[in-house]
Motif scaffolding. Structure first.
Motif, PDB file in Angstrom:
ATOM      1  N   VAL A  99     -33.866 -13.315   0.822  1.00 21.44           N
ATOM      2  CA  VAL A  99     -33.412 -12.447  -0.272  1.00 21.44           C
ATOM      3  C   VAL A  99     -34.622 -11.753  -0.900  1.00 21.44           C
ATOM      4  O   VAL A  99     -34.616 -10.539  -1.147  1.00 21.44           O
ATOM      5  N   LEU A 100     -35.681 -12.518  -1.119  1.00 21.19           N
ATOM      6  CA  LEU A 100     -36.861 -11.961  -1.796  1.00 21.19           C
ATOM      7  C   LEU A 100     -37.562 -10.912  -0.935  1.00 21.19           C
ATOM      8  O   LEU A 100     -38.236 -10.025  -1.458  1.00 21.19           O
ATOM      9  N   ARG A 101     -37.414 -10.991   0.379  1.00 23.19           N
ATOM     10  CA  ARG A 101     -37.951  -9.928   1.237  1.00 23.19           C
ATOM     11  C   ARG A 101     -37.312  -8.587   0.874  1.00 23.19           C
ATOM     12  O   ARG A 101     -37.981  -7.558   0.808  1.00 23.19           O
ATOM     13  N   VAL A 102     -36.006  -8.616   0.680  1.00 20.63           N
ATOM     14  CA  VAL A 102     -35.310  -7.378   0.312  1.00 20.63           C
ATOM     15  C   VAL A 102     -35.785  -6.908  -1.066  1.00 20.63           C
ATOM     16  O   VAL A 102     -35.991  -5.713  -1.304  1.00 20.63           O
ATOM     17  N   VAL A 103     -35.963  -7.852  -1.967  1.00 21.63           N
ATOM     18  CA  VAL A 103     -36.463  -7.524  -3.311  1.00 21.63           C
ATOM     19  C   VAL A 103     -37.826  -6.829  -3.206  1.00 21.63           C
ATOM     20  O   VAL A 103     -38.089  -5.843  -3.909  1.00 21.63           O
ATOM     21  N   LEU A 104     -38.683  -7.329  -2.335  1.00 19.42           N
ATOM     22  CA  LEU A 104     -39.997  -6.719  -2.141  1.00 19.42           C
ATOM     23  C   LEU A 104     -39.878  -5.250  -1.752  1.00 19.42           C
ATOM     24  O   LEU A 104     -40.520  -4.372  -2.325  1.00 19.42           O
ATOM     25  N   LEU A 105     -39.019  -4.970  -0.789  1.00 11.83           N
ATOM     26  CA  LEU A 105     -38.891  -3.602  -0.294  1.00 11.83           C
ATOM     27  C   LEU A 105     -38.260  -2.681  -1.341  1.00 11.83           C
ATOM     28  O   LEU A 105     -38.674  -1.545  -1.510  1.00 11.83           O
ATOM     29  N   LEU A 106     -37.281  -3.195  -2.048  1.00  9.68           N
ATOM     30  CA  LEU A 106     -36.570  -2.325  -2.983  1.00  9.68           C
ATOM     31  C   LEU A 106     -37.175  -2.307  -4.390  1.00  9.68           C
ATOM     32  O   LEU A 106     -36.958  -1.355  -5.127  1.00  9.68           O
ATOM     33  N   SER A 107     -37.900  -3.334  -4.760  1.00  6.01           N
ATOM     34  CA  SER A 107     -38.360  -3.408  -6.147  1.00  6.01           C
ATOM     35  C   SER A 107     -39.843  -3.706  -6.311  1.00  6.01           C
ATOM     36  O   SER A 107     -40.316  -3.821  -7.440  1.00  6.01           O
ATOM     37  N   GLY A 108     -40.562  -3.859  -5.219  1.00  2.79           N
ATOM     38  CA  GLY A 108     -42.014  -3.949  -5.325  1.00  2.79           C
ATOM     39  C   GLY A 108     -42.581  -5.348  -5.460  1.00  2.79           C
ATOM     40  O   GLY A 108     -41.864  -6.345  -5.586  1.00  2.79           O
ATOM     41  N   MET A 109     -43.922  -5.394  -5.440  1.00  7.44           N
ATOM     42  CA  MET A 109     -44.659  -6.651  -5.443  1.00  7.44           C
ATOM     43  C   MET A 109     -44.443  -7.512  -6.691  1.00  7.44           C
ATOM     44  O   MET A 109     -44.308  -8.727  -6.561  1.00  7.44           O
ATOM     45  N   PRO A 110     -44.465  -6.964  -7.911  1.00  5.05           N
ATOM     46  CA  PRO A 110     -44.335  -7.864  -9.068  1.00  5.05           C
ATOM     47  C   PRO A 110     -43.022  -8.650  -9.045  1.00  5.05           C
ATOM     48  O   PRO A 110     -43.024  -9.857  -9.322  1.00  5.05           O
ATOM     49  N   ALA A 111     -41.927  -7.998  -8.682  1.00  8.55           N
ATOM     50  CA  ALA A 111     -40.647  -8.703  -8.623  1.00  8.55           C
ATOM     51  C   ALA A 111     -40.662  -9.763  -7.516  1.00  8.55           C
ATOM     52  O   ALA A 111     -40.176 -10.876  -7.706  1.00  8.55           O
ATOM     53  N   PHE A 112     -41.239  -9.404  -6.379  1.00 11.67           N
ATOM     54  CA  PHE A 112     -41.347 -10.361  -5.272  1.00 11.67           C
ATOM     55  C   PHE A 112     -42.207 -11.561  -5.664  1.00 11.67           C
ATOM     56  O   PHE A 112     -41.840 -12.714  -5.449  1.00 11.67           O
ATOM     57  N   ASN A 113     -43.344 -11.297  -6.252  1.00 11.89           N
ATOM     58  CA  ASN A 113     -44.246 -12.375  -6.672  1.00 11.89           C
ATOM     59  C   ASN A 113     -43.612 -13.317  -7.676  1.00 11.89           C
ATOM     60  O   ASN A 113     -43.757 -14.528  -7.578  1.00 11.89           O
ATOM     61  N   GLN A 114     -42.940 -12.721  -8.659  1.00 11.81           N
ATOM     62  CA  GLN A 114     -42.297 -13.577  -9.648  1.00 11.81           C
ATOM     63  C   GLN A 114     -41.221 -14.440  -8.978  1.00 11.81           C
ATOM     64  O   GLN A 114     -41.111 -15.636  -9.263  1.00 11.81           O
ATOM     65  N   GLY A 115     -40.450 -13.829  -8.091  1.00 10.89           N
ATOM     66  CA  GLY A 115     -39.416 -14.571  -7.381  1.00 10.89           C
ATOM     67  C   GLY A 115     -39.996 -15.738  -6.587  1.00 10.89           C
ATOM     68  O   GLY A 115     -39.458 -16.850  -6.627  1.00 10.89           O
ATOM     69  N   MET A 116     -41.091 -15.484  -5.880  1.00  6.69           N
ATOM     70  CA  MET A 116     -41.730 -16.545  -5.091  1.00  6.69           C
ATOM     71  C   MET A 116     -42.239 -17.673  -6.003  1.00  6.69           C
ATOM     72  O   MET A 116     -42.118 -18.846  -5.688  1.00  6.69           O
ATOM     73  N   ARG A 117     -42.794 -17.284  -7.130  1.00  6.71           N
ATOM     74  CA  ARG A 117     -43.307 -18.279  -8.070  1.00  6.71           C
ATOM     75  C   ARG A 117     -42.169 -19.141  -8.637  1.00  6.71           C
ATOM     76  O   ARG A 117     -42.269 -20.372  -8.715  1.00  6.71           O
ATOM     77  N   LEU A 118     -41.076 -18.517  -9.007  1.00 10.09           N
ATOM     78  CA  LEU A 118     -39.938 -19.263  -9.548  1.00 10.09           C
ATOM     79  C   LEU A 118     -39.358 -20.203  -8.496  1.00 10.09           C
ATOM     80  O   LEU A 118     -38.982 -21.336  -8.798  1.00 10.09           O
ATOM     81  N   LEU A 119     -39.301 -19.720  -7.264  1.00 12.21           N
ATOM     82  CA  LEU A 119     -38.785 -20.562  -6.178  1.00 12.21           C
ATOM     83  C   LEU A 119     -39.677 -21.796  -5.991  1.00 12.21           C
ATOM     84  O   LEU A 119     -39.174 -22.915  -5.808  1.00 12.21           O
ATOM     85  N   ASP A 120     -40.984 -21.579  -6.079  1.00 17.24           N
ATOM     86  CA  ASP A 120     -41.916 -22.716  -5.966  1.00 17.24           C
ATOM     87  C   ASP A 120     -41.698 -23.726  -7.094  1.00 17.24           C
ATOM     88  O   ASP A 120     -41.727 -24.936  -6.868  1.00 17.24           O
ATOM     89  N   GLU A 121     -41.498 -23.212  -8.302  1.00 13.96           N
ATOM     90  CA  GLU A 121     -41.245 -24.111  -9.433  1.00 13.96           C
ATOM     91  C   GLU A 121     -40.005 -24.967  -9.186  1.00 13.96           C
ATOM     92  O   GLU A 121     -39.999 -26.164  -9.450  1.00 13.96           O
ATOM     93  N   ILE A 122     -38.966 -24.336  -8.683  1.00 18.15           N
ATOM     94  CA  ILE A 122     -37.714 -25.058  -8.466  1.00 18.15           C
ATOM     95  C   ILE A 122     -37.854 -26.092  -7.351  1.00 18.15           C
ATOM     96  O   ILE A 122     -37.412 -27.230  -7.491  1.00 18.15           O
ATOM     97  N   THR A 123     -38.477 -25.691  -6.237  1.00 19.41           N
ATOM     98  CA  THR A 123     -38.578 -26.631  -5.121  1.00 19.41           C
ATOM     99  C   THR A 123     -39.544 -27.778  -5.437  1.00 19.41           C
ATOM    100  O   THR A 123     -39.376 -28.878  -4.926  1.00 19.41           O
ATOM    101  N   SER A 124     -40.530 -27.530  -6.298  1.00 21.33           N
ATOM    102  CA  SER A 124     -41.477 -28.607  -6.596  1.00 21.33           C
ATOM    103  C   SER A 124     -40.934 -29.557  -7.673  1.00 21.33           C
ATOM    104  O   SER A 124     -41.502 -30.608  -7.918  1.00 21.33           O
ATOM    105  N   GLU A 125     -39.811 -29.161  -8.296  1.00 19.74           N
ATOM    106  CA  GLU A 125     -39.156 -30.055  -9.270  1.00 19.74           C
ATOM    107  C   GLU A 125     -38.530 -31.252  -8.570  1.00 19.74           C
ATOM    108  O   GLU A 125     -38.320 -32.301  -9.158  1.00 19.74           O
ATOM    109  N   LYS A 126     -38.141 -30.991  -7.337  1.00 20.65           N
ATOM    110  CA  LYS A 126     -37.338 -31.993  -6.629  1.00 20.65           C
ATOM    111  C   LYS A 126     -38.133 -33.236  -6.279  1.00 20.65           C
ATOM    112  O   LYS A 126     -39.250 -33.165  -5.837  1.00 20.65           O
TER     113      LYS A 126
END
Lengths: 108, 108, 108, 108, 108, 108
Positions: free
Chosen positions: B81-108
């Motif tokens: 999903v975030l790949r599509v975000v990168l293409l349509l909305s640019g690096m800052p949105a992609f980066n934030q998405g990747m960071r949030l995903l890391d936060e969620i997966t590292s909670e587990k």
């Protein structure tokens, strides 16, 4: 590249005038749509949702049209995308999306 | 309603304080996610894409977390999903998405 | 790549996990910042303006910080960027930009 | 005021109908573009980047056109702005910017 | 000026460091809130709606808090603003607004 | 429903094609505009402010037109809304709003 299809004319000019940038975009595009798990069609539906959500009528129309022409996405599937747009982005985005969809389907 | 899951606490307060509005939202939510053709999981992926695209970190996190907990959406699917975000909305949105995903997966 | 500097940690993870996407982003990044006429510093100032304009505090801070550390952009130059943000995007975006700039300069 | 140039007609009406507001906008405009360090041309390039980034076609066109007419900004300089837009805001914003630039240059 | 109230600390720094810009903003602020027909309170409610609509949590909180402290805007009035936000901008904006309102009212 | 007025044609199609979604929207619309304290006219002014703030010309025009036709909102009242838009969202949003208002008033 898959992108050429829906950014057709614009990308042709980029290719001629800015070949280095074109190569990068083409490569990025490949990486984006060669996801490991989601298929191309699902990624296109996500692209429609993003474009419609910010009332970007040009991009929304391009995404809708190419998804219908190339991937046989149906009108009902796009409406299901727009339902999500309604909940997350409100009535104006939903209304515009429905209007653009009508324009595209009535072209046929 | 499906919504209760990911807007949990907030919706509880709306239910108590604004019962009429709550009923309307619940009904809208049902209509949105009872699409005729796309399944709930695809609609959730679209919701993640929309939220991530506008750098709305609260909503993005909620959508990511609930999709993983309830629908067994995988990390790889969200990255697609975030790949599509990168293409349509640019690096800052992609980066934030990747960071949030890391936060969620590292909670587990 | 120039990008590595300001998207440091996030990009390291992308490099390890998604090497193909990383290569594409690196290549795009090169193409973007190897403009034919504007220098890198002017392009960074534009990036600060764009990030600040949409109240994207994470991206704004990264852009401000890296421009000051790598390119010796001064506080006064960033304030001149924020003046444009004020005119085109209003008080809340300007205020947030000024606040983030204060945070960065007071770190030193 | 510098602003009159690119918001021409619209500002004339504001001047006649809302003289107090006009004075404030004129004064703000002076303060914005009389930055202490960046020159007017750099500030205009930032304005183009901000407008293009949010797919605001009216404002983008005005900014592009006035920068070319008054400040002899070249097509290549604007393309270098749009490269930054591509990285920070994605393909749809970049594509729209390129299309608007083509419209303006083909008018001549 | 009315603005000083809700942009308090930030504006103090602007006043000291950028006196010309401060004067322009103060003058603009006066022109904005000395509308000819709508009263200040209605204009503040509109400001809350705009800030909440774009999920700008800093600005939303400032506008909510100052409207409650200075103009005796009630919680129910802000909820009525957020109803409009829900319809025009979707659930995430509405949810964030409700959460911020709860934070403010529980501070008291 | 109140909504039918300003989303006229679009909503008619939704009613025919997606009756369940239509019912939900109608119900939500009722809940939104049956606020407990603010009157319908104030809520419409807020809606104009939100739409104008994001340069959404379609929605802005619809909201302006319906507010003038149904609720006798005056041109001066809308200008007072646009003053707030100027302060919170900058010149491009204000300019577009003023231009749309001129189009509507000159239709009469």
């Amino acid at each position: 590249m898959k992108y050429e299809v829906f950014y057709g004319k614009g990308m042709k000019r980029v290719k001629e005038r800015l070949p280095d940038l074109y190569e990068s975009i083409a490569s990025l595009n490949e990486s984006v749509f060669n996801g490991t798990t989601l298929d191309y069609k699902t990624q296109k539906l996500i692209a429609i949702g993003i474009a419609a959500s910010r009332c970007d009528s040009d991009a929304t129309k391009k995404q809708m049209r190419s998804s219908m022409n190339e991937l046989e996405v149906t009108e009902d599937e796009i409406i299901d995308v727009l339902r999500v747009v309604l909940l997350l982005s409100g009535m104006p985005a939903f209304n515009q999306g429905m209007r653009l969809l009508d324009e595209i389907t009535s072209e046929k």
